[in-house]
Design an enzyme around this catalytic site. Structure first.
Site, short mmCIF file in Angstrom:
data_model
loop_
_atom_site.label_atom_id
_atom_site.label_comp_id
_atom_site.label_asym_id
_atom_site.label_seq_id
_atom_site.Cartn_x
_atom_site.Cartn_y
_atom_site.Cartn_z
N GLY A 80 -3.24 -1.22 -0.62
CA GLY A 80 -1.68 -0.78 -0.08
C GLY A 80 -0.41 -1.55 -0.53
O GLY A 80 0.68 -1.05 -0.91
N GLU A 81 -0.93 -2.86 -1.17
CA GLU A 81 0.41 -3.60 -1.60
C GLU A 81 0.77 -3.18 -3.02
O GLU A 81 -0.09 -3.20 -3.79
CB GLU A 81 -0.02 -4.86 -1.59
N SER A 82 2.11 -3.25 -3.02
CA SER A 82 2.42 -3.03 -4.51
C SER A 82 2.08 -3.84 -5.94
O SER A 82 1.75 -3.23 -6.84
CB SER A 82 4.06 -2.83 -4.54
#
Length: 1459
Positions: free
Chosen positions: A659-661
């Protein structure tokens, strides 16, 4: 078909010598036929006004050109009579073809012309040898394809269409068909297909004929495939027929090509309002669209083509075209099916079914030849199979059934080329449809299951699935999944048995029976030791040197399966704790000790069952090692020639995008780099790939996230991606295609965690095609059992459970039999592959169905059993397995024995069950054998009971009870049904051959035999002190009988069984306090075992004989009850095996048992008989048993049981044994070394001492006869020992322990209180005194040399003195008072003569002299003067003159006295 046949008579004419042209009449006939056809066409034309009145003035020509050409043909035909082969067929076909082409002719005229052409084609006049035949065939096809006519009525139109079909089919079936070009064959098929389509709006008959013709065409075309050469331009009629050289040998041709533009030729049909056309486009059904899109040569998806190939005589190119056309038919329908449609399901089925049927025909006829032609093969691998995957999930059972048939055909013919396709089909179609949880209808499930069962009936199918897929780390476990599916589907869960359950059972049993058949073909001889990885090796690079050689691929496959299993375990560890998971894999050498990025990346890529969230987190981590793993992971993908969205889908399917960019960026960077490296076509650099990938992810979220209300448009997307391609724009079409792909089909960034079976998406199919190019070769298995051990181990448990449940629920005999066949196959495989646990499970399962282990709730269990066919079949099966595969039964013996015991309790066992091998040989010939009716061999028990009587048993006893007619209760008379049930029970038990289990136990393997013995001991139960129920005792007795039987049957392996058998018997013996059948069986069984095994097992003789000591431990009451029989058995044992008993311990047991009998009234005779056998003439006396036998003899001598004669005989046996000692002494001297002789001499001396000690005890017997005989025997043993070397020390012992002790004891008895018990003691004392004198004199010289002689001599004198003074019955014995001085005088005389007694010194210096006279004077004072008178010298001289020595004289006197 319409071929001319010569009349039979012509053959005779041919044989005549006249020069006669035999073909003349045939050729004349040909002219007549064509003439009549012309006439027929003209006649029909004349009926039409247009053709009938053309004689108008002013016309340039009197008649229409069509009629003119027909009439011209009539003029010529009879002039060609003798040379039809040389005539160009176009000449006589052309007029008819003109009629067919003409749009002025009506349907009836065109129909007749078509019939004429059909007739000419079927006469076989035209063949490949005719002149210009190629042009003629092309002309026919072109004319028929461009046929036009006026429609007068619908019926005549249908007739014409039918005739067109007829002519086209005749063209293909004609001998000259090989001259047709690829293009013409394609046109023929296209034309037929258009008629098929048009027939949809016409009559039923035309529809069916059109479809049938299409099938016939396909069969006709593809049946030639096996005959063509192995090239894509291969021709049906061989390369030598090619008219044109192909200039570009490797040029590709298209699957679809443009129509040849020559007017209306090919399959283009005009539709005019005024004239009837082949096809009416007025039809609004979607099929028109399909036809237009997919007609052969429509130009869709066309590749560059070599037109030369299409104009050459037909071969593979047209087959490729046609097959491609069929696939596009499916494609068109599939894509059309995605839009809204209002047609019925019948239509939904119709086109795909038709296309699939044609495809199936093509594959059936092309067969394995397809693999020789890469273009065709590639169609099968990709386009066809992709469509099959789609239609396999169709709701229509008909379509599904046809798809399954095609896949089975492909398996039969092309399995080596379609490995991954089969995996996909079974995973995504069969496994999904066959289970209701995926939403399939019952019909779909049934069709899928039927298809699976068909595959299972292919004997090597499951083996190949296992070897190629289950043992490949990149593939799913298809074999395991299919086997589980069959097992589960056979289980009726909370429902009655249905056809689906039976179907699944059939599949399961087909697989099992395939394995059972392979067992007989010999197994692969590699040892089945577990695979171990000793050192790290990249698991994804394991290769096999030769996939065709079982010696190599079998071990390779097993190693690969081991790796796959370990990876699965590693995945499980990883999902719980990633660090520990990697450590585990390092420990099993699947990852290197020092982790490297590539190995971890391959673990993530190729291991099923990993938690995709964890993989995503690992790959997105910023740690340097994780970044390296990510790039290596991306490097495992093959994105060659793939669309960006397809590649991205595949990439993101393998893990969950974090989920983290930052993590997303790292992941997409690695992806973009790999994608650009492999597919750089449009993209300028990897940054362009990265930006576009990001854009696609954002578009995907935008389009498919419900929270986003305002969706991105195509224009927005294109605008967002301006100038990203190295500063330039990407092509609009490219971006548009990407946009629509994402909109229609979401990229799943949270892929499923491997639950269930996946759907086949387009991107997955592309990936599959990429993989299939790199996949390991397909392993083809033959009929040997290479991997069956491993496969069976996987499926055995569920299979047994499934068959058992069906057997339990079934109610029909045929299903029972199916299950029984399955059980027997499972047993055979388990046994041959040494899977003992499986066999035990099977036995446990089967025993439940025999009903024999159920608590007996029915009143008459025998009849209930006879009425229950399931129970009877299960019983026969269980004993069949026990007899055939007993070697591999372990704990299952307990269950089998439970069944046997139940049958025993019901009285259903044959009498000879507990018999053993030796008993069989003793049975008289009149006794029934195995083959006789079982009823004759039934009796109460095998061994008659000697103790408590056993209750009536045996099958006939049971039956007689059933038949007994009670006058008070006549209702007990059995009905016919009861008699029939009883008869069935008898027959069932007869089929079981239960006795064979025990009589044939000698052939059982060691472990199985041990388990059988343990099961018998377990079943017998632990004996309890005190009373047990008669039923328990009966069971224990029966088990003991069986135990003894197998012990005797296995005499060669008795060491294995002996400990358990002995302990069991010992338990019985020691816990029994009253006589009963069990202890009786135990004791006599033990004796019987010893008796029978002693001759065979010398090394076990001591053990066997020691076991007989158990008899000595019997409770007194028990021993007393059986003493006589025990003795008889022991006697029998001794007589049979005396030569085999060599140890002292063994003889101690025997003699102990014999000794006990000495005082037993009934047993003593048999015991003494055995002792005589051992001792008479020293027959079986040995140094080992000598002392023991003397002791036993003494017991019999002292025993008052029996007459005195027995005691006397015992004494004689003892005395006679001295001869044995003498013999042994002689033999020792002759045969042995000096040290051994000394040892043997010492042993013989000790034996002799024990002998005389024994006799001494009998000398004290109360019975005069026995006592006196004992003294005589003792004297014999003391004086007759010249041949036995006895030491002086031994003689001193003898005097002390034997002679003096005996004299003292006799003296004590004669003076004691018990004189009334001892009669006539005086004689005994006299004999004793004489014995003393004689022995002393015989040994005088030797003894006088000893230092202790004085003491000995004084001992003699003191006994003589006592005997002189003894009072017998209160008065002195005159006889003794006379005898003693006389004996003493003799002794003194001899001592004087030998110089033993003489005065050697002055008074007081010679103690012997003084002490002698001190005692002598107490006995007879006058003796000194008598023996030593003053005239001693004179006396000696006098004797010397007479010539007789004094010694001899005294010896003679002593002998006279003693006599």
């Amino acid at each position: 078909m319409g071929r001319l046949k010569m009349p039979p008579g012509i053959k005779v004419i041919e044989e005549e010598p006249e020069d006669y042209d035999t073909s003349c009449s045939g050729k004349a006939t040909m002219g007549c036929i064509i003439n009549s056809e012309v006439a027929a066409v003209l006649a029909v034309m004349r009926r039409n006004v247009r053709w009938g009145g053309r004689y108008m003035s002013g016309d340039d020509q009197l008649e229409h050109s069509l009629i003119q050409s027909l009439k011209a043909l009539r003029k010529q035909i009879f002039s060609w009579q003798n040379q039809w082969e040389t005539i160009n067929p176009t000449l006589y076909l052309h007029p008819f073809l003109d009629v067919i082409r003409s749009d002025e002719t009506g349907a009836p005229i065109t129909g007749v012309a078509l019939s004429s052409v059909y007739k000419i084609l079927t006469l076989d006049v035209i063949d490949q040898n005719n002149a210009n035949v190629e042009d003629a065939m092309h002309a026919v096809v072109d004319a028929v394809n461009s046929c036009r006519f006026e429609v007068t009525d619908p019926a005549s139109e249908e007739v014409v269409l039918m005739k067109i079909l007829q002519v086209l089919l005749a063209c293909m079936k004609s001998k000259a068909s090989i001259m047709l070009s690829n293009q013409h064959v394609c046109n023929i098929v296209n034309t037929c297909f258009r008629i098929v389509h048009q027939a949809g709006s016409k009559g039923e008959l035309l529809q069916r004929i059109a479809r049938h013709t299409m099938h016939e065409l396909v069969r006709c075309i593809f049946s030639h495939l096996p005959d063509v050469d192995n090239t894509d331009r291969a021709l049906v009629n061989g390369a030598n027929k090619v008219k044109k050289e192909v200039t570009e040998p490797d040029s590709e041709y298209a699957f679809g090509t443009r129509q040849l533009d020559n007017g209306n030729s090919g399959s283009e049909y005009e539709s005019q309002p005024s004239s009837g056309s082949f096809v009416s486009n007025a039809s609004g059904v979607p099929m028109a669209g399909i036809m237009d899109d997919s007609a052969i040569g429509s130009g869709k998806d066309a590749f560059p083509i070599d037109l030369h190939l299409m104009t050459e005589p037909y071969g593979v190119p047209c087959m490729v075209e046609i097959f491609h056309f069929f696939c596009t038919l499916l494609n068109a329908f599939e894509h059309m099916g995605m839009g809204p449609r209002s047609n019925t399901i019948a239509f939904d089925e119709d086109v795909p079914l038709f296309a699939l049927g044609l495809i199936n025909s093509a594959i059936e006829l092309g067969g394995s030849s397809i693999r020789s032609h890469p273009r065709l093969l590639s169609l099968m691998q990709d386009e066809l199979f992709r469509n099959l995957m789609h239609f396999g999930l169709s709701m229509s059972p008909l379509i599904l059934s046809m798809v399954c048939s095609i896949v089975l055909n492909l398996y039969q013919n092309l399995q080596t080329e379609l490995k991954l396709q089969f995996e996909a089909f079974f995973s995504c179609v069969i496994l999904r449809l066959a289970q209701s949880k995926f939403g399939a209808s019952y019909q779909q499930q049934e069709v899928a299951m039927e298809a699976l069962v068909d595959f299972c009936r292919q004997r090597t199918f499951m083996v190949e699935m296992y070897a190629n897929l289950d043992c490949d780390i990149t593939c799913s476990n298809v074999f395991e999944d299919l086997a589980n599916l069959l097992s589960k589907s056979a289980f009726p869960v909370n429902c009655p048995l249905s056809s689906m359950h039976i179907l699944a059972l059939d599949g399961l049993i087909a697989v099992i029976q395939g394995m059972a058949e392979r067992v007989g073909n010999g197994s692969f001889s590699s040892d089945r030791t577990a695979v171990n990885l000793d050192e790290y090796m990249p698991f994804w690079m394991v290769k096999c040197d030769n996939y065709g050689d079982p010696n190599q691929w079998v071990s390779f496959v097993r190693r690969r399966k081991y790796i796959k299993r370990r990876l699965m375990i590693g995945a499980d560890h990883f999902n719980r704790d990633p660090k520990k998971g990697l450590e585990f894999l390092q420990g099993t050498h699947l990852l290197p000790d020092k982790l490297d990025p590539q190995s971890v990346a391959c673990f993530f890529r190729y291991t099923a069952g990993l938690d995709k969230n964890l993989v995503g987190d690992f790959l997105g981590n910023h740690d340097e090692f994780c970044v390296q793993v990510l790039h290596e992971f991306a490097g495992t993908f093959d994105f060659q020639d793939m669309n960006l969205d397809t590649a991205l889908r595949l990439f993101l399917e393998t893990f969950r995008l974090p989920g983290e960019s930052q993590k997303i960026q790292r992941v997409l960077e690695a992806f973009s780099e790999r994608y650009y490296e492999q597919s750089p076509q449009i993209l300028a650099n990897k940054d362009a790939a990265l930006l576009l990938s990001y854009s696609l992810i954002m578009l995907n979220t935008d389009q498919h996230n419900v929270q986003v209300k305002k969706k991105m448009t195509e224009e927005d997307f294109i605008r967002n991606n301006r100038h990203i391609n190295g500063g330039n724009d990407l092509p609009r079409e490219f971006l548009s295609e990407l946009y629509h792909s994402i909109c229609k089909n979401e990229i799943r960034t949270t892929p499923e965690q491997g639950a269930g079976f996946p759907e086949m998406t387009p991107s997955r199919w592309i990936d599959l095609m990429h993989k299939s190019k790199k996949s390991a070769p397909y392993i083809v298995s033959d009929s040997k059992a290479y991997l069956d051990h491993d496969m069976f181990a996987i499926m055995a448990g569920p299979t047994i459970a499934a068959i058992s449940v069906v057997f339990d629920h079934a109610e029909h005999e045929d299903i029972y039999q199916t299950c029984i066949d399955g059980f027997l196959a499972v047993a055979k495989i388990s046994a041959c592959h040494h899977l003992e646990d499986v066999l035990d499970d099977l036995v446990v399962s089967l025993c439940k169905f025999t009903t024999l282990l159920n608590p007996s709730s029915v009143e008459e269990p025998v009849l209930a059993f006879g009425d229950d066919s399931k129970a009877r079949m299960a019983t026969v099966t269980i004993f069949t397995i026990a007899n055939r595969y007993g070697d591999f039964i372990r704990t299952g013996w307990r269950n089998i024995l439970d069944c046997i015991l139940r049958l025993h309790k019901l009285g259903l066992l044959p009498a000879r069950v507990a018999s053993d091998a030796a008993d069989e040989s003793e049975i008289s010939p009149a006794d029934p054998g195995h083959g006789k009716p079982i009823a004759n061999s039934l009796s109460a028990t095998h061994v008659p009971s000697m103790g408590t009587p056993r209750r009536s048993s045996g099958l006939m006893g049971r039956f007689s009870q059933l038949l007994s007619l009670d006058t008070e209760e006549p209702r007990l008379q059995p009905t016919e049904q009861q008699l029939a049930a009883h008869q069935r029970t008898l027959q069932t038990i007869q089929k079981c051959h239960i006795d064979s289990i025990f009589t044939e136990s000698k052939f059982l393997q060691t472990e199985s035999l041990l388990q059988l013995a343990r099961a018998l001991i377990w079943a017998a139960g632990r004996p309890q002190k005190g009373s047990s129920s008669p039923e328990d005792e009966d069971t224990a007795v029966f088990c003991l009988e069986l135990l003894i039987a197998i012990t005797l049957n296995n005499r060669d392996r008795i060491i294995l069984l002996w400990q358990g058998v002995y302990e069991h018997i010992a338990n019985i013996v020691q816990s029994t306090v009253m006589p009963c059948a069990l202890v009786e069986k135990a004791v006599f069984g033990l004796l019987r075992i010893c008796q029978r095994l002693l001759p065979y097992k010398e090394n076990l003789a001591d053990e066997l004989l020691r076991s007989m000591q158990l008899v000595l431990k019997l409770d007194a009451r028990v021993a007393d009850a059986y003493c006589e029989q025990i003795t008889q058995e022991v006697s029998r044992l001794v007589k049979a095996n005396a030569a085999h008993i060599r140890s002292q311990m063994g003889w101690r047991t025997i003699t102990s048992l014999l000794s006990i009998t000495a005082r037993h009234p009934e047993a003593s005779e048999a015991g003494f008989d055995a002792l005589i056998f051992i001792m008479s003439d020293g027959a079986h006396l040995l140094p080992a048993n000598y002392v023991l036998c003397m002791e036993a003899s003494r017991q019999f001598a002292e025993s008052r049981v029996g007459q005195n004669e027995r005691s006397v005989r015992s004494l004689d046996l003892m005395a006679g044994s001295v001869d044995c000692l003498a013999r042994w002494a002689r033999e020792a001297k002759e045969m042995m070394a000096e040290e051994d002789v000394a040892k043997m001499t010492q042993d013989i001396g000790e034996m002799w001492l024990r002998l005389v000690q024994g006799l001494r005890k009998v000398c004290l017997d109360q019975r005069e006869e026995v006592r006196n005989h004992a003294l005589v025997s003792l004297q014999r043993c003391l004086t007759g020992v010249d041949d036995i070397p006895l030491s002086h020390g031994l003689w001193l012992q003898c005097f002390d322990l034997v002679i003096f002790t005996m004299l003292d004891d006799l003296l004590e008895i004669s003076q004691g209180q018990s004189q009334k018990d001892y009669k006539n003691m005086e004689n005994t004392l006299i004999l004793a005194m004489k014995l003393l004198s004689k022995v002393f004199l015989q040994l005088l010289y030797e003894l006088s040399q000893l230092t202790t002689f004085c003491k000995l001599w004084l001992g003699v004198l003191s006994r003589m003195e006592k005997y002189m003074k003894v009072k017998v019955r209160m008065k002195k014995s005159e006889k003794l008072q006379e005898l003693v001085p006389e004996l003493l005088k003799n002794i003194l005389t001899v001592m004087k003569w030998k110089g033993v007694l003489m005065q050697r010194s002055a008074l007081g210096g010679d103690s012997l002299w003084e002490l002698t006279w001190l005692h002598v004077n107490n006995i007879a004072p006058s003796l000194q003067s008598e023996v030593f008178p003053d005239q001693e010298q004179a006396h000696l001289k006098h004797v010397g003159e007479k010539g007789t020595s004094p010694i001899e004289a005294i010896a003679a006197e002593v002998a006279g006295t003693s006599g």
